[in-house]
Scaffold this motif. Structure first.
Motif, short mmCIF file in Angstrom:
data_model
loop_
_atom_site.label_atom_id
_atom_site.label_comp_id
_atom_site.label_asym_id
_atom_site.label_seq_id
_atom_site.Cartn_x
_atom_site.Cartn_y
_atom_site.Cartn_z
N GLY A 1 -61.21 77.91 20.12
CA GLY A 1 -61.16 79.30 19.68
C GLY A 1 -62.40 80.05 20.12
O GLY A 1 -62.98 79.77 21.16
N THR A 2 -62.80 81.05 19.32
CA THR A 2 -63.95 81.86 19.65
C THR A 2 -65.20 81.17 19.13
O THR A 2 -65.49 81.22 17.95
N THR A 3 -65.92 80.52 20.02
CA THR A 3 -67.09 79.73 19.65
C THR A 3 -68.39 80.35 20.14
O THR A 3 -69.46 79.85 19.83
N GLY A 4 -68.31 81.41 20.92
CA GLY A 4 -69.51 82.06 21.41
C GLY A 4 -70.38 81.12 22.21
O GLY A 4 -69.92 80.42 23.09
N GLY A 5 -71.66 81.10 21.87
CA GLY A 5 -72.62 80.29 22.61
C GLY A 5 -72.76 78.86 22.13
O GLY A 5 -73.72 78.18 22.51
N ALA A 6 -71.83 78.39 21.31
CA ALA A 6 -71.91 77.02 20.80
C ALA A 6 -72.04 76.02 21.95
O ALA A 6 -71.37 76.12 22.97
N GLY A 7 -72.95 75.07 21.76
CA GLY A 7 -73.20 74.09 22.81
C GLY A 7 -74.33 74.47 23.73
O GLY A 7 -74.86 73.62 24.46
N ASN B 1 -69.27 83.28 26.75
CA ASN B 1 -69.86 82.17 26.01
C ASN B 1 -71.24 82.51 25.46
O ASN B 1 -72.23 81.81 25.70
N LYS B 2 -71.29 83.61 24.73
CA LYS B 2 -72.54 84.06 24.11
C LYS B 2 -72.31 84.37 22.64
O LYS B 2 -71.28 84.91 22.25
N THR B 3 -73.30 84.02 21.82
CA THR B 3 -73.42 84.52 20.46
C THR B 3 -74.70 85.35 20.39
O THR B 3 -75.76 84.87 20.77
N ILE B 4 -74.59 86.58 19.95
CA ILE B 4 -75.76 87.43 19.70
C ILE B 4 -75.76 87.72 18.22
O ILE B 4 -74.82 88.34 17.70
N VAL B 5 -76.80 87.28 17.52
CA VAL B 5 -76.78 87.31 16.06
C VAL B 5 -78.13 87.77 15.53
O VAL B 5 -79.19 87.37 16.02
#
Length: 321
Positions: free
Chosen positions: A39-45, A89-93
């Motif tokens: 699913g939507t995992t963003g930058g996980a890993g 593949n990014k999470t910005i938090v």
């Protein structure tokens, strides 16, 4: 699911939408792998990094590799109105309530997928004296053009000189949850396409002191809006346009002109919402679709929505730490 403490992200799985619980500490959403797709995992890993400048933020957001990018301070963007490109593949938090992007926003272009933008304040590109109708400067808070699998959650987006959020050109599998969209002319536009393929879920957002596009939802195959709080909206509320199929559930409209309505070609099915101190259109028509056939979700009572959303929408102190 207790929506007071748990957010819901939606991911494309086997061609459908899947509800995905996500905890505040994980800063990502993970799909049920038994369904056969991530699913939507963003930058996980990828590596977790902290951006302390615009240069840092741009470098990590544009990188080819995955990143979880934390903001623990206000970053002022130059030139005014620049939308920072974000790749897949990014999470910005934001770290707690400290992460801010001031004077700029984000852009997700064609082919970008699997992105989470969470727990940030994005604010202040307004050029009111030069562009009172937001027609000359396209300074969006978050603009998405043909992106896929995106989760926009627990942000505050305000005082931008065009759209607070613009989801355009067949962007799909988008969830917009627990955000505050405020003090803008155009809150949330969806469309800019003749295709009818997008799948979008919009829930537990507080949209207040805005004018148009709350949201304006054009040519969306499945648009599910529930438990949103619209307050002091001058232009119009939830608008089902073009060939959109919209389901609207248990939302709360306070001092909203034309709370919800549709084009003759669009469908809008409404249940359980509360409308107070408002005037104008409350129009429905068509069977639309059944959201529970795509994913599981739990509705809050519409009467409880203002208190719940005021307390829990926008950046939270326990996310991103």
């Amino acid at each position: 699911m207790d929506t007071r403490t748990t957010s819901t992200a939606l991911a494309a799985v086997a061609g459908l939408l899947l509800a995905v619980p996500a905890t505040a500490t994980a800063d990502l959403a993970t799909a049920d792998l038994a369904a056969g797709a991530a699913g939507t995992t963003g930058g996980a890993g990828g590596a977790t990094v902290t951006a302390t400048s615009q240069a840092d933020l741009e470098r990590y957001a544009r990188a080819a590799e995955p990143y979880v990018i934390r903001l623990d301070r206000a970053i002022t963007v130059t030139p005014l109105g620049r939308e920072i490109p974000v790749t897949s593949n990014k999470t910005i938090v934001g770290a707690g309530t400290r992460g801010e992007v001031v004077g700029g926003g984000f852009f997700l272009g064609a082919g970008t997928s699997n992105v989470i933008i969470r727990n940030l304040t994005v604010r202040d590109t307004r050029v009111a004296s030069d562009d009172p109708d937001d027609k000359d400067f396209d300074y969006d808070g978050i603009q998405l053009d043909t992106a896929d699998r995106v989760w926009i959650d627990h942000n505050r987006v305000m005082r931008m000189n065009d759209g607070l959020i613009d989801s355009r050109k067949d962007t799909t599998n988008l969830t917009v949850s627990w955000n505050v969209l405020a003090e803008g002319n155009k809150a949330f536009g969806i469309g800019w396409t003749d295709n009818t393929t997008a799948r979008i879920t919009i829930h537990h957002n507080w949209i207040h002191d805005t004018n148009s596009r709350n949201p304006s939802t054009d040519n969306v195959a499945y648009a599910h809006l529930y438990n949103n709080y619209l307050q002091h909206v001058r232009g119009y509320g939830n608008y089902s346009r073009g060939n959109t199929k919209m389901v609207l559930e248990n939302s709360y409209f306070d001092t909203v002109k034309d709370p919800y309505y549709r084009d003759d070609t669009a469908q809008l099915r409404q249940s359980g919402s509360v409308v107070v101190n408002s005037s104008g259109k409350q129009q429905t028509g068509g069977s639309a679709f059944t959201p529970s056939s795509f994913y599981a979700y739990t509705l809050d009572r519409a009467a409880d929505v203002p208190a719940i959303v005021r307390a829990h929408a926008g950046p939270q102190a326990d996310i991103g730490l």
